[in-house]
Scaffold this motif. Structure first.
Motif, PDB file in Angstrom:
ATOM      1  N   LEU A  26     -44.940  55.008  30.268  1.00  0.00           N
ATOM      2  CA  LEU A  26     -45.245  55.622  31.344  1.00  0.00           C
ATOM      3  C   LEU A  26     -44.139  56.620  32.205  1.00  0.00           C
ATOM      4  CD1 LEU A  26     -47.092  52.656  33.482  1.00  0.00           C
ATOM      5  CD2 LEU A  26     -47.925  54.603  31.858  1.00  0.00           C
ATOM      6  N   ALA A  27     -42.758  56.078  31.975  1.00  0.00           N
ATOM      7  CA  ALA A  27     -41.652  56.842  32.251  1.00  0.00           C
ATOM      8  C   ALA A  27     -41.688  58.217  31.486  1.00  0.00           C
ATOM      9  CB  ALA A  27     -40.392  56.007  32.225  1.00  0.00           C
ATOM     10  N   LYS A  28     -41.705  57.980  30.077  1.00  0.00           N
ATOM     11  CA  LYS A  28     -41.785  59.328  29.386  1.00  0.00           C
ATOM     12  C   LYS A  28     -42.825  60.222  29.629  1.00  0.00           C
ATOM     13  CE  LYS A  28     -42.237  60.467  24.475  1.00  0.00           C
ATOM     14  NZ  LYS A  28     -42.812  60.041  22.929  1.00  0.00           N
ATOM     15  N   SER A  29     -44.083  59.766  30.272  1.00  0.00           N
ATOM     16  CA  SER A  29     -45.180  60.671  30.286  1.00  0.00           C
ATOM     17  C   SER A  29     -44.859  61.431  31.764  1.00  0.00           C
ATOM     18  CB  SER A  29     -46.268  59.941  30.375  1.00  0.00           C
ATOM     19  OG  SER A  29     -46.890  59.500  29.056  1.00  0.00           O
ATOM     20  N   VAL A  30     -44.198  60.635  32.495  1.00  0.00           N
ATOM     21  CA  VAL A  30     -44.033  61.246  33.916  1.00  0.00           C
ATOM     22  C   VAL A  30     -42.739  62.455  33.795  1.00  0.00           C
ATOM     23  CG1 VAL A  30     -43.043  60.513  36.261  1.00  0.00           C
ATOM     24  CG2 VAL A  30     -44.858  59.150  35.242  1.00  0.00           C
ATOM     25  N   ALA A  31     -41.895  62.034  33.274  1.00  0.00           N
ATOM     26  CA  ALA A  31     -40.654  62.940  32.921  1.00  0.00           C
ATOM     27  C   ALA A  31     -41.368  64.112  32.160  1.00  0.00           C
ATOM     28  CB  ALA A  31     -39.645  62.267  32.125  1.00  0.00           C
ATOM     29  N   GLY A  32     -42.239  64.259  31.357  1.00  0.00           N
ATOM     30  CA  GLY A  32     -42.656  65.224  30.796  1.00  0.00           C
ATOM     31  C   GLY A  32     -43.534  65.981  31.408  1.00  0.00           C
ATOM     32  N   ARG A 167     -52.745  58.948  25.905  1.00  0.00           N
ATOM     33  CA  ARG A 167     -53.691  59.557  26.770  1.00  0.00           C
ATOM     34  C   ARG A 167     -53.918  59.147  28.126  1.00  0.00           C
ATOM     35  NH1 ARG A 167     -56.331  59.060  21.630  1.00  0.00           N
ATOM     36  NH2 ARG A 167     -57.711  57.467  22.648  1.00  0.00           N
ATOM     37  N   ARG A 168     -54.033  57.823  28.382  1.00  0.00           N
ATOM     38  CA  ARG A 168     -54.095  57.381  29.634  1.00  0.00           C
ATOM     39  C   ARG A 168     -52.934  57.624  30.575  1.00  0.00           C
ATOM     40  NH1 ARG A 168     -55.580  51.370  28.998  1.00  0.00           N
ATOM     41  NH2 ARG A 168     -54.743  51.700  26.721  1.00  0.00           N
ATOM     42  N   ALA A 169     -51.702  57.350  29.863  1.00  0.00           N
ATOM     43  CA  ALA A 169     -50.562  57.551  30.606  1.00  0.00           C
ATOM     44  C   ALA A 169     -50.377  58.922  30.903  1.00  0.00           C
ATOM     45  CB  ALA A 169     -49.338  57.117  29.469  1.00  0.00           C
ATOM     46  N   GLU A 170     -50.703  59.885  30.171  1.00  0.00           N
ATOM     47  CA  GLU A 170     -50.608  61.188  30.709  1.00  0.00           C
ATOM     48  C   GLU A 170     -51.299  61.756  31.638  1.00  0.00           C
ATOM     49  OE1 GLU A 170     -48.752  63.735  29.413  1.00  0.00           O
ATOM     50  OE2 GLU A 170     -47.633  62.404  27.860  1.00  0.00           O
ATOM     51  N   ARG A 171     -52.495  61.096  31.813  1.00  0.00           N
ATOM     52  CA  ARG A 171     -53.613  61.334  33.017  1.00  0.00           C
ATOM     53  C   ARG A 171     -52.864  60.541  34.160  1.00  0.00           C
ATOM     54  NH1 ARG A 171     -57.832  59.472  30.811  1.00  0.00           N
ATOM     55  NH2 ARG A 171     -57.865  57.457  31.667  1.00  0.00           N
ATOM     56  N   ALA A 172     -52.282  59.438  34.120  1.00  0.00           N
ATOM     57  CA  ALA A 172     -51.740  58.668  35.283  1.00  0.00           C
ATOM     58  C   ALA A 172     -50.467  59.517  35.737  1.00  0.00           C
ATOM     59  CB  ALA A 172     -51.443  57.357  34.972  1.00  0.00           C
ATOM     60  N   ALA A 173     -49.734  60.049  34.729  1.00  0.00           N
ATOM     61  CA  ALA A 173     -48.802  60.835  35.278  1.00  0.00           C
ATOM     62  C   ALA A 173     -48.764  61.982  35.802  1.00  0.00           C
ATOM     63  CB  ALA A 173     -47.867  61.111  33.912  1.00  0.00           C
ATOM     64  N   ALA A 174     -50.021  62.751  35.482  1.00  0.00           N
ATOM     65  CA  ALA A 174     -50.340  63.910  36.313  1.00  0.00           C
ATOM     66  C   ALA A 174     -50.802  63.602  37.469  1.00  0.00           C
ATOM     67  CB  ALA A 174     -51.580  64.555  35.482  1.00  0.00           C
ATOM     68  N   GLU A 175     -51.256  62.585  37.688  1.00  0.00           N
ATOM     69  CA  GLU A 175     -51.493  61.924  39.179  1.00  0.00           C
ATOM     70  C   GLU A 175     -50.687  61.709  40.011  1.00  0.00           C
ATOM     71  OE1 GLU A 175     -54.498  58.844  38.750  1.00  0.00           O
ATOM     72  OE2 GLU A 175     -56.082  60.242  37.430  1.00  0.00           O
ATOM     73  N   LEU A 176     -49.429  60.949  39.252  1.00  0.00           N
ATOM     74  CA  LEU A 176     -48.439  60.691  40.134  1.00  0.00           C
ATOM     75  C   LEU A 176     -47.639  61.892  40.604  1.00  0.00           C
ATOM     76  CD1 LEU A 176     -46.723  57.995  40.976  1.00  0.00           C
ATOM     77  CD2 LEU A 176     -45.209  58.691  39.001  1.00  0.00           C
ATOM     78  N   VAL A 177     -47.171  62.975  39.509  1.00  0.00           N
ATOM     79  CA  VAL A 177     -46.727  64.089  39.927  1.00  0.00           C
ATOM     80  C   VAL A 177     -47.290  64.720  41.156  1.00  0.00           C
ATOM     81  CG1 VAL A 177     -45.892  66.260  39.077  1.00  0.00           C
ATOM     82  CG2 VAL A 177     -45.665  64.303  37.566  1.00  0.00           C
ATOM     83  N   ALA A 178     -48.617  64.859  41.102  1.00  0.00           N
ATOM     84  CA  ALA A 178     -49.221  65.541  42.178  1.00  0.00           C
ATOM     85  C   ALA A 178     -49.306  64.757  43.383  1.00  0.00           C
ATOM     86  CB  ALA A 178     -50.870  65.308  41.884  1.00  0.00           C
TER      87      ALA A 178
END
Length: 207
Positions: A26-32, A167-178
C-alpha cells in the motif's frame, strides 16, 4: 516538488508478517500515486508489536514513554495514515485497537486513512466494514472508499504484487491522494459559511 508525510502502521505479530507485506504494498502504491502528481512521499513505517509493552503501560498508567510518544506524534502530524491489522475472531487485533485507545481522541480528526487487513480466510474480510472502518469513523478520520483485505490465496501466482492486491492498492492509493489534496485545499475553496459568525448567517437567511 512538495513532500507529503505518510505514516504506515502494521499490527502484524510475526516476522515476516502478511500485514507488513500488505502495508508495504500500500505504501508503494501511495508513493507512486503521489509521484504522478509531481509530489514526493516521505514514508515512515511502524511495527506496533515493537511498542506492545509501551502501549500496555500507557493504558495502565496514562503515560506514554518517549518511544511511544514519538510514534503518536508522527501519526498526529502525518498528512495521511496507512493502517493494516490482522483479523482475529472477526475483528481487529487487540494490539491494533489498544494503540488507537491510547492516542488523543482528536488526533485523527479529518485525517485521510487507507485501511487494510489480513486474515487466514476471505470470510474475515467482513471485519473491514463491520469493525475496522467504524473504528476510524468514531475517531472522525476520513477513510478511503476502497479498503484492502488480503487472504493467503491473494499472495499466490494469481494475486500478490502482480495481481489483484496491486490493482486494488492502486485504486485505494488514488483515493487516499485525492483526500490528501482535498484536505490541503484552501479553506476559502470549501465555502464561506464556516468563517461567518452565527449572527451573519442569520442575517443572510432568506436573502
Amino acid at each position: 516538488m512538495s513532500e507529503r508525510k505518510i505514516v504506515v502502521l502494521s499490527a502484524g505479530l510475526g516476522v515476516p508478517s502478511s500485514s507488513r507485506m500488505l502495508a508495504d504494498q500500500l505504501a508503494k502504491s501511495v508513493a507512486g500515486r503521489f509521484a504522478l502528481s509531481e509530489e514526493s512521499a516521505a514514508i515512515e513505517t511502524f511495527e506496533l508489536r515493537e511498542y506492545a509493552v509501551d502501549i500496555a503501560n500507557n493504558m495502565v498508567s496514562g503515560y506514554a514513554g518517549p518511544k511511544l510518544a514519538a510514534m503518536i506524534d508522527a501519526v498526529a502530524s502525518a498528512d495521511a495514515l496507512i493502517a493494516v491489522t490482522p483479523v482475529f475472531s472477526a475483528s481487529y487485533s487487540g494490539l491494533f485497537k489498544s494503540f488507537f485507545d491510547v492516542i488523543d481522541k482528536d488526533a485523527l480528526a479529518g485525517k485521510p486513512v487507507l485501511v487494510g487487513a489480513t486474515g487466514g480466510t476471505a470470510r474475515h474480510s467482513l471485519a473491514l466494514d463491520y469493525a475496522i472502518r467504524p473504528l476510524f469513523s468514531y475517531l472522525r478520520a476520513r477513510t478511503t472508499q476502497t479498503v484492502i483485505f488480503a487472504a493467503p490465496e491473494d499472495w499466490g501466482s494469481e494475486g500478490g504484487a502482480g495481481g489483484s492486491i496491486e490493482r486494488r492498492a492502486e485504486r485505494a492509493a488514488a483515493e487516499l491522494v485525492a483526500l490528501v489534496h482535498e484536505s490541503a485545499a484552501p479553506e476559502a475553496g470549501r465555502g464561506g459559511v464556516e468563517s461567518m459568525s452565527f449572527e451573519e448567517i442569520l442575517a443572510n437567511v432568506g436573502h
